[in-house]
Scaffold this motif. Structure first.
Motif, PDB file in Angstrom:
ATOM      1  N   ILE A 393      41.953  44.202  37.846  1.00  0.00           N
ATOM      2  CA  ILE A 393      41.121  45.024  38.734  1.00  0.00           C
ATOM      3  C   ILE A 393      41.199  46.493  38.340  1.00  0.00           C
ATOM      4  CG2 ILE A 393      40.843  45.834  41.100  1.00  0.00           C
ATOM      5  CD1 ILE A 393      41.680  43.141  42.093  1.00  0.00           C
ATOM      6  N   ILE A 394      42.413  46.989  38.128  1.00  0.00           N
ATOM      7  CA  ILE A 394      42.591  48.399  37.791  1.00  0.00           C
ATOM      8  C   ILE A 394      41.871  48.757  36.494  1.00  0.00           C
ATOM      9  CG2 ILE A 394      44.304  50.124  37.119  1.00  0.00           C
ATOM     10  CD1 ILE A 394      46.233  48.826  39.071  1.00  0.00           C
ATOM     11  N   LEU A 395      41.917  47.858  35.508  1.00  0.00           N
ATOM     12  CA  LEU A 395      41.306  48.139  34.213  1.00  0.00           C
ATOM     13  C   LEU A 395      39.792  47.991  34.213  1.00  0.00           C
ATOM     14  CD1 LEU A 395      43.870  46.407  31.804  1.00  0.00           C
ATOM     15  CD2 LEU A 395      43.673  48.843  32.363  1.00  0.00           C
ATOM     16  N   SER A 396      39.255  47.176  35.118  1.00  0.00           N
ATOM     17  CA  SER A 396      37.825  46.872  35.057  1.00  0.00           C
ATOM     18  C   SER A 396      36.993  47.518  36.147  1.00  0.00           C
ATOM     19  CB  SER A 396      37.620  45.353  35.114  1.00  0.00           C
ATOM     20  OG  SER A 396      38.040  44.838  36.363  1.00  0.00           O
ATOM     21  N   ILE A 397      37.606  47.911  37.246  1.00  0.00           N
ATOM     22  CA  ILE A 397      36.821  48.269  38.423  1.00  0.00           C
ATOM     23  C   ILE A 397      36.015  49.548  38.216  1.00  0.00           C
ATOM     24  CG2 ILE A 397      38.535  49.670  39.645  1.00  0.00           C
ATOM     25  CD1 ILE A 397      37.775  48.105  42.161  1.00  0.00           C
ATOM     26  N   ASP A 398      36.540  50.504  37.452  1.00  0.00           N
ATOM     27  CA  ASP A 398      35.807  51.732  37.186  1.00  0.00           C
ATOM     28  C   ASP A 398      34.915  51.623  35.963  1.00  0.00           C
ATOM     29  OD1 ASP A 398      36.556  53.228  39.346  1.00  0.00           O
ATOM     30  OD2 ASP A 398      38.286  54.142  38.367  1.00  0.00           O
ATOM     31  N   ARG A 399      35.200  50.667  35.109  1.00  0.00           N
ATOM     32  CA  ARG A 399      34.380  50.490  33.912  1.00  0.00           C
ATOM     33  C   ARG A 399      33.210  49.539  34.160  1.00  0.00           C
ATOM     34  NH1 ARG A 399      39.671  51.008  32.470  1.00  0.00           N
ATOM     35  NH2 ARG A 399      40.150  52.401  30.724  1.00  0.00           N
ATOM     36  N   VAL A 400      33.484  48.458  34.851  1.00  0.00           N
ATOM     37  CA  VAL A 400      32.458  47.433  35.089  1.00  0.00           C
ATOM     38  C   VAL A 400      31.899  47.523  36.503  1.00  0.00           C
ATOM     39  CG1 VAL A 400      31.984  44.949  35.008  1.00  0.00           C
ATOM     40  CG2 VAL A 400      33.664  45.952  33.447  1.00  0.00           C
ATOM     41  N   GLY A 401      32.731  47.922  37.442  1.00  0.00           N
ATOM     42  CA  GLY A 401      32.309  47.967  38.842  1.00  0.00           C
ATOM     43  C   GLY A 401      33.030  46.916  39.659  1.00  0.00           C
ATOM     44  N   ARG A 402      32.559  46.738  40.891  1.00  0.00           N
ATOM     45  CA  ARG A 402      33.189  45.777  41.795  1.00  0.00           C
ATOM     46  C   ARG A 402      32.563  44.389  41.701  1.00  0.00           C
ATOM     47  NH1 ARG A 402      35.055  50.991  42.335  1.00  0.00           N
ATOM     48  NH2 ARG A 402      35.715  51.534  44.450  1.00  0.00           N
ATOM     49  N   ARG A 403      31.259  44.351  41.666  1.00  0.00           N
ATOM     50  CA  ARG A 403      30.557  43.072  41.853  1.00  0.00           C
ATOM     51  C   ARG A 403      30.880  42.041  40.789  1.00  0.00           C
ATOM     52  NH1 ARG A 403      24.422  43.001  42.661  1.00  0.00           N
ATOM     53  NH2 ARG A 403      24.504  44.185  40.713  1.00  0.00           N
ATOM     54  N   TYR A 404      30.763  42.415  39.505  1.00  0.00           N
ATOM     55  CA  TYR A 404      30.885  41.416  38.443  1.00  0.00           C
ATOM     56  C   TYR A 404      32.307  40.869  38.304  1.00  0.00           C
ATOM     57  CZ  TYR A 404      26.114  42.692  37.271  1.00  0.00           C
ATOM     58  OH  TYR A 404      24.762  42.924  37.332  1.00  0.00           O
ATOM     59  N   PRO A 405      33.358  41.714  38.323  1.00  0.00           N
ATOM     60  CA  PRO A 405      34.707  41.117  38.313  1.00  0.00           C
ATOM     61  C   PRO A 405      34.973  40.244  39.532  1.00  0.00           C
ATOM     62  CG  PRO A 405      34.794  43.454  37.733  1.00  0.00           C
ATOM     63  CD  PRO A 405      33.403  43.183  38.212  1.00  0.00           C
ATOM     64  N   TRP A 406      34.450  40.662  40.683  1.00  0.00           N
ATOM     65  CA  TRP A 406      34.642  39.891  41.915  1.00  0.00           C
ATOM     66  C   TRP A 406      33.950  38.542  41.812  1.00  0.00           C
ATOM     67  CZ3 TRP A 406      32.594  41.790  47.346  1.00  0.00           C
ATOM     68  CH2 TRP A 406      33.094  40.940  48.335  1.00  0.00           C
ATOM     69  N   ALA A 407      32.678  38.550  41.397  1.00  0.00           N
ATOM     70  CA  ALA A 407      31.948  37.287  41.246  1.00  0.00           C
ATOM     71  C   ALA A 407      32.597  36.411  40.184  1.00  0.00           C
ATOM     72  CB  ALA A 407      30.487  37.570  40.897  1.00  0.00           C
ATOM     73  N   GLY A 408      33.025  37.038  39.061  1.00  0.00           N
ATOM     74  CA  GLY A 408      33.645  36.275  37.987  1.00  0.00           C
ATOM     75  C   GLY A 408      34.949  35.621  38.405  1.00  0.00           C
ATOM     76  N   SER A 409      35.746  36.326  39.211  1.00  0.00           N
ATOM     77  CA  SER A 409      37.022  35.745  39.649  1.00  0.00           C
ATOM     78  C   SER A 409      36.806  34.525  40.530  1.00  0.00           C
ATOM     79  CB  SER A 409      37.842  36.801  40.392  1.00  0.00           C
ATOM     80  OG  SER A 409      37.186  37.210  41.584  1.00  0.00           O
ATOM     81  N   ASN A 410      35.797  34.564  41.391  1.00  0.00           N
ATOM     82  CA  ASN A 410      35.471  33.390  42.199  1.00  0.00           C
ATOM     83  C   ASN A 410      35.038  32.217  41.320  1.00  0.00           C
ATOM     84  OD1 ASN A 410      35.673  33.822  45.182  1.00  0.00           O
ATOM     85  ND2 ASN A 410      34.407  35.585  44.724  1.00  0.00           N
ATOM     86  N   LEU A 411      34.245  32.526  40.296  1.00  0.00           N
ATOM     87  CA  LEU A 411      33.775  31.465  39.405  1.00  0.00           C
ATOM     88  C   LEU A 411      34.922  30.886  38.584  1.00  0.00           C
ATOM     89  CD1 LEU A 411      30.414  33.066  38.190  1.00  0.00           C
ATOM     90  CD2 LEU A 411      30.716  31.218  39.846  1.00  0.00           C
ATOM     91  N   VAL A 412      35.871  31.732  38.171  1.00  0.00           N
ATOM     92  CA  VAL A 412      37.040  31.243  37.424  1.00  0.00           C
ATOM     93  C   VAL A 412      37.880  30.319  38.296  1.00  0.00           C
ATOM     94  CG1 VAL A 412      39.242  31.948  36.427  1.00  0.00           C
ATOM     95  CG2 VAL A 412      37.150  33.150  35.788  1.00  0.00           C
ATOM     96  N   ALA A 413      38.100  30.735  39.551  1.00  0.00           N
ATOM     97  CA  ALA A 413      38.873  29.888  40.461  1.00  0.00           C
ATOM     98  C   ALA A 413      38.174  28.556  40.691  1.00  0.00           C
ATOM     99  CB  ALA A 413      39.092  30.607  41.786  1.00  0.00           C
ATOM    100  N   GLY A 414      36.853  28.590  40.887  1.00  0.00           N
ATOM    101  CA  GLY A 414      36.105  27.351  41.064  1.00  0.00           C
ATOM    102  C   GLY A 414      36.127  26.486  39.828  1.00  0.00           C
ATOM    103  N   ALA A 415      36.001  27.122  38.650  1.00  0.00           N
ATOM    104  CA  ALA A 415      36.028  26.370  37.396  1.00  0.00           C
ATOM    105  C   ALA A 415      37.402  25.732  37.172  1.00  0.00           C
ATOM    106  CB  ALA A 415      35.677  27.294  36.232  1.00  0.00           C
ATOM    107  N   ALA A 416      38.467  26.433  37.575  1.00  0.00           N
ATOM    108  CA  ALA A 416      39.810  25.874  37.429  1.00  0.00           C
ATOM    109  C   ALA A 416      39.958  24.618  38.274  1.00  0.00           C
ATOM    110  CB  ALA A 416      40.858  26.913  37.824  1.00  0.00           C
ATOM    111  N   CYS A 417      39.405  24.653  39.485  1.00  0.00           N
ATOM    112  CA  CYS A 417      39.443  23.451  40.335  1.00  0.00           C
ATOM    113  C   CYS A 417      38.700  22.299  39.678  1.00  0.00           C
ATOM    114  CB  CYS A 417      38.824  23.765  41.700  1.00  0.00           C
ATOM    115  SG  CYS A 417      39.790  24.873  42.731  1.00  0.00           S
ATOM    116  N   LEU A 418      37.501  22.590  39.150  1.00  0.00           N
ATOM    117  CA  LEU A 418      36.699  21.536  38.534  1.00  0.00           C
ATOM    118  C   LEU A 418      37.371  21.005  37.268  1.00  0.00           C
ATOM    119  CD1 LEU A 418      34.041  19.985  38.831  1.00  0.00           C
ATOM    120  CD2 LEU A 418      32.954  21.734  37.405  1.00  0.00           C
TER     121      LEU A 418
END
Length: 554
Positions: A393-418
């Protein structure tokens, strides 16, 4: 005319005062960990078996080892390795009769042990642990195991009710007052729980702790984000949550040293009384004071911050408009969270993401095969997985923003379950690795929703918005065990498929929210409604925000 963030640029965005305040509130965040996950150690269920009169004496007479005593006197596992008979049933045998020998004493009673009559544990249980927990003291096993679930449900119920109710009070009467009251109630009820003589009293005091502890943690989060400048707001928000992870690690060490639950509860509760000293250390939020038209008090806080930071307030900021010249004071209402289109959308998306984060967080833990080793080591490893999430979060939040890392983390967690659905059982290392990756993803999502939640509401309902939305994670905590255990009866991997869908939907919904990178905290409803205006109108929008948002100065 300058905003609160502009004023902080002059008197210090993150100088001595803010650093001191952050350190004090970080201690509060770390102290919340034993309440949120303390059930792991307070409610630890060791291996156990029925207490049978005469077995101990026969074992001493025959010189059996512990393994031999278990083999000769305790029923074996049921069909498909079911441990219920071994833990909750005993042979209906008089172990005091002299006819029993030392080599397979039950052989003379029946050629096959399965033909011997069995009954429930009538004389209590024997627990294989050097310490104690609420399970061993109140016998919360077998037919009473639901009482341990009720204990944890009481905490989550308290979290849910307290988050909504105290959130409203904090926006109505101030952050500081509410913080101190929750600290006092939390510390008192925690000590009373440690000395509770019965399960019922223990349950009542745990419920009270739930009512105030999470709300106090979130109020501390709101307070620190409102006392620092724009450029430091996200950093302190992330580090405030990292301090919770530090609390998890400290809890592991304390629980290892103090394996008896009453001493553990005492030790992790008593420091909360020290937090009452914050009355002399932490002022009220100037943002909240201005939103309530208490401008004179807000100016006193600003001058206090400037003195602590050794930075004078510029002459143009020395006074605010008199209270009587201001319009009607804004009073928070639950309807304000759904009254306007954009705030209504923010509320619904945030509520779902708090729910999904809780469901995935607990669901992945339930489906991880890490529980076979040391409870302390497993807990420690899982807690460590939260540090990489904070670093990302610290490394990406000012470079990429909030939305994309946040959405990506949810997708990673969901993909890990699948992905876990298709990993064979013999590749246990891979299942554990994927589970840890999912834990890191959902932790990142948790920290991000807490950060962004405060940035999507105007000041006068910010605390209410965070606490109401975050209360959905308590609903997720209550529902998740049913999702896991009921759906497992249909198909063992079905819960993971459900969690994958929940995480994927959460990631998609995040993309509907506005990006808050580099934006000041909104002060009014109009500013929130205008957050998604097109880029070509941004300069005009900012000008209008300054005209409408800030309190004119003399």
């Amino acid at each position: 005319m300058p905003s609160v963030d502009d004023i902080l640029e002059h008197v210090g965005e993150f100088n001595f005062f803010q650093k001191q305040t952050f350190f004090l509130l970080a201690l509060l965040s770390a102290a919340f960990a034993p309440i949120y996950v303390g059930i792991v150690f307070l409610g630890f269920t060791p291996d156990h078996r029925c207490r049978s009169p005469g077995v101990a004496e026969l074992s001493r007479r025959c010189g059996w080892s512990s393994a031999e005593e278990l083999n000769f006197t305790v029923p074996g596992p049921g069909p498909s390795g079911d441990a219920f008979p071994r833990h909750c049933r005993s042979y209906e045998v008089d172990w005091n009769q002299s006819a029993l020998g030392c080599v397979d004493p039950l052989a003379g009673l029946a050629t096959n042990r399965s033909h011997l009559p069995q009954g429930p544990c009538r004389h209590g249980w024997v627990y294989d642990t050097p310490g104690s927990s609420i399970v061993t003291e109140f016998n919360l096993v077998c037919a009473n195991s639901w009482m341990l679930d009720l204990f944890q449900s009481a905490v989550n119920t308290g979290f849910f009710i307290g988050s909504v109710g105290i959130g409203y009070i904090a926006d109505r009467f101030g952050r500081r007052l509410c913080l101190l009251v929750t600290i006092l109630i939390n510390a008192t009820s925690g000590v009373l729980m440690a000395i509770s003589p019965t399960y019922t009293w223990m349950l009542v005091f745990r419920l009270i702790q739930g009512l105030v502890s999470k709300a106090g943690w979130l109020i501390g989060y709101i307070l620190i984000t409102e006392l620092v400048g724009l450029s430091y707001r996200r950093t302190v928000g992330i580090l405030y949550q990292v301090s919770f992870t530090v609390g998890l690690l400290v809890l592991t060490g304390v629980a290892y040293v103090l394996p008896r639950w009453r001493w553990l509860q005492f030790t992790v509760t008593l420091p909360n009384f020290c937090f009452l000293l914050y009355y002399w250390c932490i002022p009220e939020s100037p943002r909240w004071l201005i939103s309530q038209n208490k401008n004179a008090q807000a100016m006193r806080v600003i001058k206090y911050i400037s003195r602590k930071n050794k930075k004078p307030v510029p002459a143009s900021l020395q006074s605010l408009r008199a209270d009587e010249e201001v319009g009607e004071k804004l009073k928070p209402s639950f309807l304000d969270l759904v009254r306007t289109p954009q705030i209504r959308k923010h509320t619904l998306v945030l509520m779902y993401n708090w729910f999904s984060g809780s469901a995935l967080y607990q669901g992945l833990i339930m489906h991880t095969g890490l529980a076979g080793g040391s409870i302390y080591l497993d807990f420690f490893i899982l807690a460590l997985m939260e540090f990489p999430a904070a670093l990302i979060i610290i490394l990406s939040i000012d470079r990429v923003g909030r939305r994309y890392p946040w959405a990506g983390s949810n997708l990673v967690a969901g993909a890990a379950c699948l992905a876990s659905v298709f990993i064979p059982d013999d590749l246990q290392w891979l299942r554990v690795t994927v589970a840890c990756l999912g834990r890191m993803g959902v932790t990142l999502a948790y920290e991000m929703v807490c950060l962004v939640n405060a940035e999507l509401y105007p000041t006068f309902i910010r605390n209410l918005g965070v606490l109401v939305c975050s209360s959905m994670c308590d609903i997720g905590g209550i529902i998740t065990p049913f999702l896991v255990y009921r759906l497992t009866e249909v198909w063992h991997e079905l819960p993971l498929v459900v969690f994958a869908v929940i995480g994927s939907v959460a990631g998609g919904l995040v993309l509907l929210l506005p990006e808050t990178r580099g934006k000041t905290l909104p002060e009014t409803v109009d500013e929130v409604e205008n957050m998604q205006r097109s880029r070509k109108n941004k300069e005009k929008m900012i000008y209008l925000q300054v005209q409408k948002r800030d309190i004119p100065l003399n």
